[in-house]
Design a protein around this motif. Sequence first.
Motif, PDB file in Angstrom:
ATOM      1  N   ARG A 128     102.953  89.011  48.948  1.00 51.72           N
ATOM      2  CA  ARG A 128     103.606  90.093  48.299  1.00 51.72           C
ATOM      3  C   ARG A 128     102.847  91.274  48.862  1.00 51.72           C
ATOM      4  O   ARG A 128     101.673  91.339  49.385  1.00 51.72           O
ATOM      5  CB  ARG A 128     103.142  90.060  46.654  1.00 51.72           C
ATOM      6  N   ILE A 165     110.001  85.029  39.083  1.00 52.15           N
ATOM      7  CA  ILE A 165     109.121  85.942  38.195  1.00 52.15           C
ATOM      8  C   ILE A 165     109.809  86.031  36.919  1.00 52.15           C
ATOM      9  O   ILE A 165     111.037  86.588  36.994  1.00 52.15           O
ATOM     10  CB  ILE A 165     108.941  87.172  39.022  1.00 52.15           C
ATOM     11  N   TYR A 194     108.366  91.236  48.658  1.00 50.57           N
ATOM     12  CA  TYR A 194     107.956  89.558  48.744  1.00 50.57           C
ATOM     13  C   TYR A 194     108.169  89.075  50.044  1.00 50.57           C
ATOM     14  O   TYR A 194     109.353  89.025  50.558  1.00 50.57           O
ATOM     15  CB  TYR A 194     108.448  88.990  47.548  1.00 50.57           C
ATOM     16  N   PHE A 212     104.429  83.890  37.063  1.00 53.06           N
ATOM     17  CA  PHE A 212     105.020  83.674  38.628  1.00 53.06           C
ATOM     18  C   PHE A 212     105.135  81.958  38.898  1.00 53.06           C
ATOM     19  O   PHE A 212     104.092  81.574  38.463  1.00 53.06           O
ATOM     20  CB  PHE A 212     104.254  84.186  39.538  1.00 53.06           C
ATOM     21  N   THR A 219     109.729  90.268  34.238  1.00 51.95           N
ATOM     22  CA  THR A 219     109.291  91.142  35.141  1.00 51.95           C
ATOM     23  C   THR A 219     108.570  92.550  34.491  1.00 51.95           C
ATOM     24  O   THR A 219     109.151  93.025  33.680  1.00 51.95           O
ATOM     25  CB  THR A 219     110.371  91.483  36.319  1.00 51.95           C
ATOM     26  N   ASP A 243     105.059  94.667  39.185  1.00 53.03           N
ATOM     27  CA  ASP A 243     105.618  93.540  39.968  1.00 53.03           C
ATOM     28  C   ASP A 243     106.595  93.992  41.117  1.00 53.03           C
ATOM     29  O   ASP A 243     106.782  93.279  42.000  1.00 53.03           O
ATOM     30  CB  ASP A 243     106.702  92.254  39.172  1.00 53.03           C
ATOM     31  N   ARG A 292     102.504  95.255  47.973  1.00 56.56           N
ATOM     32  CA  ARG A 292     102.742  96.401  47.202  1.00 56.56           C
ATOM     33  C   ARG A 292     102.564  97.686  48.144  1.00 56.56           C
ATOM     34  O   ARG A 292     101.882  97.524  49.226  1.00 56.56           O
ATOM     35  CB  ARG A 292     101.629  96.630  46.114  1.00 56.56           C
TER      36      ARG A 292
END
Lengths: 110, 113
Positions: free
Chosen positions: B36, B79, B90, B65, B82, B86, B38
């Motif tokens: 992941r 997921i 991904y 998850f 959510t 999140d 961010r």
Amino acid sequence: DQQVKQNSPSLSVQEGRISILNCDYTNSMFDYFLWYKKYPAEGPTFLISISSIKDKNEDGRFTVFLNKSAKHLSLHIVPSQPGDSAVYFCAASGPGDMRFGAGTRLTVKP
Amino acid sequence: GAGVSQSPSNKVTEKGKDVELRCDPISGHTALYWYRQRLGQGLEFLIYFQGNSAPDKSGLPSDRFSAERTGESVSTLTIQRTQQEDSAVYLCASSPGTGIAAFFGQGTRLTVV
């Protein structure tokens, strides 16, 4: 816990000069190290790797150095080109998963 | 296909909904990773599959998850319920095995509103 660290978030170099990107790791079980390059909105692209049995691997303008005793590796790009501007991720893998550093944004100025 | 394929490329979902992200690895690749990223951050390890071994789930941030992989083929990352945190890209990667470079897909950009 950060097992792979890239302490420089950014680096700026002049075209034609050398770019040196650094990476440190903590887990002595890592035995394979990689560098990836990432452009915006794309997945990371594999660049070069080195096994723990070596201390240097060269591929064209790119050379990776590994210092196992210091748990440190570096990527040298020479000569740097504007097209090299991207985020570079260091990665380390062992018997299992592969962990990445936070990345270093390289900017090569014309 | 020749590379790792991820779908959807973009997903916008409402907070509280479940989402499922799909990864088609390169044929023959036994290792599969989910990460992941961010905004403004590095690649955060989530889960790792290697052949028929039990997956390494140590990176999953919460029990919302989960991920599955059928044999050495498709993987799905789910997921549940959510949350806004999140929201991220991904990324999935596959490799012929350990000690060999992994190849990444383009990623799925998830936005939770």
